[in-house]
Design a protein around this motif. Structure first.
Motif, short mmCIF file in Angstrom:
data_model
loop_
_atom_site.label_atom_id
_atom_site.label_comp_id
_atom_site.label_asym_id
_atom_site.label_seq_id
_atom_site.Cartn_x
_atom_site.Cartn_y
_atom_site.Cartn_z
N SER A 211 0.86 -1.18 0.00
CA SER A 211 0.00 0.00 0.00
C SER A 211 0.90 1.23 0.00
O SER A 211 1.73 1.39 0.89
N GLN A 212 0.73 2.06 -1.03
CA GLN A 212 1.55 3.27 -1.17
C GLN A 212 0.72 4.33 -1.87
O GLN A 212 0.09 4.05 -2.89
N LEU A 213 0.71 5.53 -1.32
CA LEU A 213 -0.02 6.67 -1.89
C LEU A 213 -1.50 6.34 -2.12
O LEU A 213 -2.08 6.72 -3.14
N GLY A 214 -2.10 5.61 -1.19
CA GLY A 214 -3.52 5.31 -1.27
C GLY A 214 -3.89 4.18 -2.21
O GLY A 214 -5.07 3.90 -2.41
N ILE A 215 -2.92 3.51 -2.79
CA ILE A 215 -3.17 2.41 -3.72
C ILE A 215 -2.55 1.13 -3.16
O ILE A 215 -1.41 1.14 -2.69
N THR A 216 -3.33 0.05 -3.18
CA THR A 216 -2.82 -1.25 -2.74
C THR A 216 -2.75 -2.18 -3.93
O THR A 216 -3.72 -2.33 -4.67
N GLU A 217 -1.58 -2.79 -4.13
CA GLU A 217 -1.38 -3.73 -5.23
C GLU A 217 -0.72 -4.99 -4.69
O GLU A 217 0.03 -4.94 -3.71
N VAL A 218 -0.98 -6.10 -5.36
CA VAL A 218 -0.42 -7.39 -4.95
C VAL A 218 0.59 -7.83 -6.00
O VAL A 218 0.34 -7.77 -7.19
N TYR A 219 1.74 -8.27 -5.51
CA TYR A 219 2.83 -8.71 -6.38
C TYR A 219 3.31 -10.07 -5.94
O TYR A 219 3.10 -10.49 -4.82
N LYS A 220 4.01 -10.73 -6.86
CA LYS A 220 4.73 -11.93 -6.47
C LYS A 220 6.21 -11.59 -6.53
O LYS A 220 6.65 -10.80 -7.36
#
Length: 114
Positions: free
Chosen positions: A83-92
């Motif tokens: 979660s960074q700058l209001g955005i959450t993303e999922v990575y491998k």
């Protein structure tokens, strides 16, 4: 202020790190997701790289790098939710972390392609 402290001031995100454990259910071995680290201070950096090939079309892709504390152990192939700058993303996690005295860098792969 030392170099490590300066870098840590740039960590504007937080991450959750998940690993996969093998478990047996009804005689079948399965992988189960387990939360390993929560609220890890970090920063994601994006690099757009354009390459060319023999064909007429070039390829453009984005390299995503996670920067965080070098003392934290993040196994290769972990799932990392940032979660960074209001955005959450999922990575491998696509590789082994590169550790330095001040930080570590982990190249991430997106879990879904657009």
């Amino acid at each position: 202020m030392n170099h490590r402290a300066v870098l840590e001031r740039t960590y504007i995100g937080t991450a959750k790190v998940y690993i996969y454990e093998k478990i047996k259910e009804n005689g079948i071995t399965k992988s189960k997701e387990k939360l390993l680290i929560e609220n890890l201070k970090c920063r994601i950096d994006y690099d757009t790289i354009t390459g060319t090939e023999q064909s007429n079309l070039g390829h453009t892709y984005q390299q995503i790098t996670l920067f965080c504390d070098p003392d934290v152990i993040i196994p290769a192939n972990s799932k990392i939710e940032v979660s960074q700058l209001g955005i959450t993303e999922v990575y491998k996690n696509s590789g082994k972390p590169a550790r330095y005295t001040t930080h570590q860098e982990i190249i991430l792969s997106q879990t879904e392609l657009a």
